[in-house]
Design a protein around this motif. Structure first.
Motif, mmCIF file in Angstrom:
data_model
loop_
_atom_site.group_PDB
_atom_site.id
_atom_site.type_symbol
_atom_site.label_atom_id
_atom_site.label_comp_id
_atom_site.label_asym_id
_atom_site.label_seq_id
_atom_site.Cartn_x
_atom_site.Cartn_y
_atom_site.Cartn_z
ATOM 1 N N ILE A 134 -65.820 -11.634 -3.549
ATOM 2 C CA ILE A 134 -66.904 -10.656 -3.674
ATOM 3 C C ILE A 134 -66.987 -9.769 -2.433
ATOM 4 C CG2 ILE A 134 -68.846 -11.972 -2.741
ATOM 5 C CD1 ILE A 134 -70.485 -10.962 -5.131
ATOM 6 N N LEU A 135 -66.624 -10.325 -1.273
ATOM 7 C CA LEU A 135 -66.627 -9.525 -0.041
ATOM 8 C C LEU A 135 -65.331 -8.736 0.139
ATOM 9 C CD1 LEU A 135 -68.227 -12.039 2.490
ATOM 10 C CD2 LEU A 135 -69.298 -10.067 1.407
ATOM 11 N N GLU A 136 -64.358 -9.011 -0.750
ATOM 12 C CA GLU A 136 -63.045 -8.378 -0.683
ATOM 13 C C GLU A 136 -62.395 -8.603 0.679
ATOM 14 O OE1 GLU A 136 -63.791 -4.328 -1.781
ATOM 15 O OE2 GLU A 136 -64.158 -4.848 -3.877
ATOM 16 N N ARG A 137 -62.464 -9.870 1.128
ATOM 17 C CA ARG A 137 -61.868 -10.259 2.403
ATOM 18 C C ARG A 137 -61.005 -11.496 2.176
ATOM 19 N NH1 ARG A 137 -66.197 -10.655 6.941
ATOM 20 N NH2 ARG A 137 -64.309 -11.177 8.072
ATOM 21 N N PRO A 138 -59.724 -11.297 1.874
ATOM 22 C CA PRO A 138 -58.853 -12.435 1.567
ATOM 23 C C PRO A 138 -58.677 -13.406 2.737
ATOM 24 C CG PRO A 138 -57.614 -10.362 1.594
ATOM 25 C CD PRO A 138 -59.045 -10.023 1.773
ATOM 26 N N GLU A 139 -58.939 -12.958 3.952
ATOM 27 C CA GLU A 139 -58.800 -13.871 5.091
ATOM 28 C C GLU A 139 -59.872 -14.969 5.082
ATOM 29 O OE1 GLU A 139 -61.452 -10.527 6.638
ATOM 30 O OE2 GLU A 139 -59.638 -10.608 5.449
ATOM 31 N N LEU A 140 -60.925 -14.797 4.270
ATOM 32 C CA LEU A 140 -61.960 -15.824 4.154
ATOM 33 C C LEU A 140 -61.594 -16.905 3.139
ATOM 34 C CD1 LEU A 140 -65.270 -13.736 4.248
ATOM 35 C CD2 LEU A 140 -64.226 -15.064 6.080
ATOM 36 N N ASP A 141 -60.516 -16.707 2.379
ATOM 37 C CA ASP A 141 -60.088 -17.733 1.428
ATOM 38 C C ASP A 141 -59.813 -19.031 2.181
ATOM 39 O OD1 ASP A 141 -60.228 -16.709 -1.096
ATOM 40 O OD2 ASP A 141 -58.206 -15.882 -1.085
ATOM 41 N N PRO A 142 -60.397 -20.127 1.742
ATOM 42 C CA PRO A 142 -60.165 -21.391 2.449
ATOM 43 C C PRO A 142 -58.763 -21.922 2.181
ATOM 44 C CG PRO A 142 -61.536 -21.744 0.531
ATOM 45 C CD PRO A 142 -61.305 -20.263 0.627
ATOM 46 N N THR A 143 -58.098 -22.349 3.226
ATOM 47 C CA THR A 143 -56.789 -22.990 3.077
ATOM 48 C C THR A 143 -57.005 -24.494 3.150
ATOM 49 O OG1 THR A 143 -56.413 -22.749 5.446
ATOM 50 C CG2 THR A 143 -55.523 -21.041 4.024
ATOM 51 N N PHE A 144 -56.218 -25.242 2.398
ATOM 52 C CA PHE A 144 -56.519 -26.662 2.215
ATOM 53 C C PHE A 144 -56.581 -27.473 3.508
ATOM 54 C CE2 PHE A 144 -54.933 -31.009 1.602
ATOM 55 C CZ PHE A 144 -56.101 -31.531 1.104
ATOM 56 N N PRO A 145 -55.554 -27.540 4.300
ATOM 57 C CA PRO A 145 -55.693 -28.477 5.420
ATOM 58 C C PRO A 145 -56.757 -28.044 6.432
ATOM 59 C CG PRO A 145 -53.433 -27.654 5.265
ATOM 60 C CD PRO A 145 -54.251 -26.928 4.264
ATOM 61 N N ILE A 146 -56.909 -26.746 6.631
ATOM 62 C CA ILE A 146 -57.847 -26.275 7.643
ATOM 63 C C ILE A 146 -59.292 -26.370 7.140
ATOM 64 C CG2 ILE A 146 -58.517 -24.294 9.056
ATOM 65 C CD1 ILE A 146 -55.793 -25.531 9.779
ATOM 66 N N ALA A 147 -59.549 -25.901 5.938
ATOM 67 C CA ALA A 147 -60.916 -25.868 5.417
ATOM 68 C C ALA A 147 -61.473 -27.264 5.170
ATOM 69 C CB ALA A 147 -60.967 -25.045 4.129
ATOM 70 N N GLY A 148 -60.619 -28.234 4.911
ATOM 71 C CA GLY A 148 -61.093 -29.576 4.605
ATOM 72 C C GLY A 148 -60.915 -30.566 5.736
ATOM 73 N N ARG A 149 -60.757 -30.081 6.952
ATOM 74 C CA ARG A 149 -60.459 -31.000 8.059
ATOM 75 C C ARG A 149 -61.608 -31.965 8.352
ATOM 76 N NH1 ARG A 149 -60.863 -25.940 10.180
ATOM 77 N NH2 ARG A 149 -62.534 -25.618 11.678
ATOM 78 N N LEU A 150 -62.848 -31.509 8.334
ATOM 79 C CA LEU A 150 -63.979 -32.402 8.599
ATOM 80 C C LEU A 150 -64.085 -33.460 7.503
ATOM 81 C CD1 LEU A 150 -66.480 -33.223 10.204
ATOM 82 C CD2 LEU A 150 -67.773 -31.574 8.851
ATOM 83 N N GLU A 151 -63.955 -33.030 6.257
ATOM 84 C CA GLU A 151 -64.029 -33.988 5.160
ATOM 85 C C GLU A 151 -62.846 -34.950 5.207
ATOM 86 O OE1 GLU A 151 -64.714 -30.694 4.813
ATOM 87 O OE2 GLU A 151 -66.840 -31.106 4.706
ATOM 88 N N GLY A 152 -61.669 -34.448 5.595
ATOM 89 C CA GLY A 152 -60.499 -35.318 5.732
ATOM 90 C C GLY A 152 -60.706 -36.385 6.789
ATOM 91 N N VAL A 153 -61.276 -36.005 7.921
ATOM 92 C CA VAL A 153 -61.566 -36.977 8.982
ATOM 93 C C VAL A 153 -62.585 -37.998 8.495
ATOM 94 C CG1 VAL A 153 -62.643 -37.229 11.263
ATOM 95 C CG2 VAL A 153 -60.937 -35.448 10.880
ATOM 96 N N ARG A 154 -63.600 -37.531 7.791
ATOM 97 C CA ARG A 154 -64.604 -38.455 7.261
ATOM 98 C C ARG A 154 -63.991 -39.438 6.269
ATOM 99 N NH1 ARG A 154 -69.722 -34.364 6.224
ATOM 100 N NH2 ARG A 154 -70.438 -34.368 8.369
ATOM 101 N N ILE A 155 -63.114 -38.953 5.412
ATOM 102 C CA ILE A 155 -62.466 -39.834 4.432
ATOM 103 C C ILE A 155 -61.591 -40.861 5.134
ATOM 104 C CG2 ILE A 155 -60.709 -39.847 2.610
ATOM 105 C CD1 ILE A 155 -62.058 -37.255 1.557
ATOM 106 N N ILE A 156 -60.866 -40.447 6.166
ATOM 107 C CA ILE A 156 -60.028 -41.388 6.928
ATOM 108 C C ILE A 156 -60.906 -42.448 7.594
ATOM 109 C CG2 ILE A 156 -58.550 -41.593 8.969
ATOM 110 C CD1 ILE A 156 -57.335 -38.861 8.110
#
Length: 170
Positions: A134-156
């Protein structure tokens, strides 16, 4: 009417005009839909409302993931504390049948919490993609390893705690 009241009304008129924000002036407000193609203001308002909704959902799912992890930590601490307390009681032998069950409680909590966080992260990811679109800013698209790092640490952390609890609570 008093002269003071008349003065206030005369001074407020230009400033209080609804058209002061219109590039077409006060009289151009009625012409604005015709001059802008009839859809600009309504479409912009819809996009703004959609963006507000998307941001609210992103915040909601972030809070849900935080609460899920905090709940896991609190319930794990309570379970371990209860286990230690029960082991130190004089009548601990009478509760021996409970100890095999206790070792499964924390792994079960970890499993359920991992599923909850994964589902919430997936929803968060979808709303984050919608925000970038909606903002027409593709750089804001979340990438998997980076965007989920906090949740990944919590799961570990949850997996490690579940393994330790299963191994040592006997």
């Amino acid at each position: 009417m008093s002269p003071v009241a008349i003065l206030a009304i005369m001074m407020a008129l230009p400033m209080a005009s609804a058209g002061r924000f219109s590039p077409f002036g006060p009289l151009g407000i009625a012409l604005q839909p015709l001059l802008l193609g009839g859809k600009h203001s309504a479409e912009g308002h819809m996009d703004q409302e959609r963006y507000k909704r998307i941001c609210a959902q992103i915040s909601y799912y972030t809070d849900r993931m935080d609460r899920a992890f905090n709940r896991f930590v609190q319930l794990s601490i309570a379970t371990i504390g209860g286990f230690i307390w029960l082991k130190t009681q004089p009548m601990a032998k009478a509760a021996d049948y409970l100890f095999p069950v206790v070792r499964w409680i924390i792994p079960f909590l970890a499993f359920v919490t991992v599923l909850e966080i994964a589902a919430d992260w997936r929803s968060w990811h979808g709303y984050r993609e919608a925000e970038a679109k909606i903002l027409e800013r593709p750089e804001l698209d979340p990438t998997f390893p980076i965007a989920g790092r906090l949740e990944g640490v919590r799961i570990i952390i949850m997996i490690v705690v579940a393994f330790i609890a299963f191994s040592y609570l006997q």
